[in-house]
Design a protein around this motif. Structure first.
Motif, PDB file in Angstrom:
ATOM      1  N   SER A   1      32.397 -28.926  39.465  1.00 26.93           N
ATOM      2  CA  SER A   1      31.613 -27.936  38.712  1.00 26.93           C
ATOM      3  C   SER A   1      30.631 -28.565  37.744  1.00 26.93           C
ATOM      4  CB  SER A   1      32.541 -26.982  37.958  1.00 26.93           C
ATOM      5  OG  SER A   1      33.034 -27.561  36.760  1.00 26.93           O
TER       6      SER A   1
ATOM      7  N   LEU B   1      30.107 -23.249  41.160  1.00 23.78           N
ATOM      8  CA  LEU B   1      31.022 -22.743  42.175  1.00 23.78           C
ATOM      9  C   LEU B   1      31.097 -21.227  42.055  1.00 23.78           C
ATOM     10  CD1 LEU B   1      33.831 -25.415  41.716  1.00 23.78           C
ATOM     11  CD2 LEU B   1      32.179 -25.270  43.594  1.00 23.78           C
TER      12      LEU B   1
ATOM     13  N   PHE C   1      31.090 -23.243  36.309  1.00 26.88           N
ATOM     14  CA  PHE C   1      30.077 -24.281  36.108  1.00 26.88           C
ATOM     15  C   PHE C   1      30.419 -25.034  34.829  1.00 26.88           C
ATOM     16  CE2 PHE C   1      25.771 -25.658  34.567  1.00 26.88           C
ATOM     17  CZ  PHE C   1      25.578 -26.625  35.550  1.00 26.88           C
TER      18      PHE C   1
END
Length: 287
Positions: free
Chosen positions: A228, A233, A136
């Protein structure tokens, strides 16, 4: 490593392809190839296994998609300049992101099922990445560290539903069997440079696509970092990264798939796929 899943649809077992091209059963080591099995730590455990110590699998076994339990099947559109040009679409200044329904995922040699009302079934050879670590707001320079591996994706498309039915492209990208993956997942340590992979596709033996990831507008690391920024993810998520020129939509006039056609596609070091196009019947159950 080349990780795979084999067996009847819905009952696949985890496996690997050894150096001699023999499929080995990984079921005694991991329950499946999915989620946290794809983390760096878990892949290190799999690398420590001696392939010859694992049971050999019969040669003609069906191969399923290499990754199970995919929660997010994310796709990138118009990521090759020549493909944008052939479809008369402006070259994007930011990645075009859409989704394919995970329910469209099938094995690399399963039939592509053409919906009865579809007349614009198209092909797209792509390279997909599989995420192995939580990601992220990941900086681009760190993005490839989140990749478990790479595999071939056939991004099958119904162009009419994609372009003319309004809303998101997911409408034309998600019918059952529109996402063949595999034949195996090649772990990132065995892909020296993902930005130099050649990929190709033929229809009935005629070459339709021939390209290289060197010509991607947005490379793998940029795409993972970019995506992201908008979503977290997770291990097992799949991102398919766009197709080079040569799709049916781009031909003058357009040429589309029909029942009886045979599509083959492949990429350097990632294997190859082969699918028969069949008309979906009323009693046909998608694999």
């Amino acid at each position: 490593m080349k990780l795979l899943r084999f067996g009847p649809a819905g009952f696949e077992r985890p496996g690997l392809l050894d150096a001699d091209g023999i499929i080995r059963d990984l079921g005694s080591v991991v329950p499946d190839i999915q989620g946290n099995t794809l983390s760096r730590a878990s892949l290190d455990v799999l690398r420590s296994v001696v392939p010859s110590s694992l049971p050999r699998v019969e040669d003609n076994v069906r191969l399923g998609p290499p990754v199970a339990g995919v929660r997010h099947f994310i796709a990138v559109g118009l990521n090759y300049t020549d493909h944008a040009i052939e479809t008369d679409t402006p070259i994007p200044d930011q990645p075009v992101i859409f989704s394919k329904a995970p329910s469209c995922i099938v094995g690399p040699h399963d039939d592509v099922q053409m919906p009865p009302a579809c007349t614009t079934l198209d092909w797209e050879a792509e390279i997909a990445v599989v995420i192995g670590e939580h990601a992220f707001e990941l900086p681009e320079e760190d993005a490839l560290s989140a990749v478990a591996g790479y595999m071939i994706c056939h991004d099958v498309s119904d162009r009419d539903s994609q372009i003319h039915r309004g809303g998101q492209w997911i409408k034309g990208k998600s019918s059952p069997s529109f996402g063949p993956l595999g034949p195996w997942l090649v772990t990132a340590d065995d892909v020296l440079d993902p930005q130099t992979l050649n990929l190709w596709l033929t229809v009935n033996g005629v070459t339709r696509q021939s390209g290289s990831t060197a010509k991607m507008i947005f490379p793998f690391g940029y795409l993972i970092s970019y995506i992201s920024k908008f979503m977290a993810l997770e291990p097992g998520d799949v991102i398919t990264t766009g197709t080079p020129h040569g799709v049916g939509l781009g031909m003058k006039p357009p040429v589309y798939l029909k029942p009886g056609d045979v599509v083959e596609l492949g990429a350097d070091g990632l294997g190859r796929q082969r699918q028969n196009v069949v008309l979906r019947g009323p009693d046909m159950v998608a694999v």
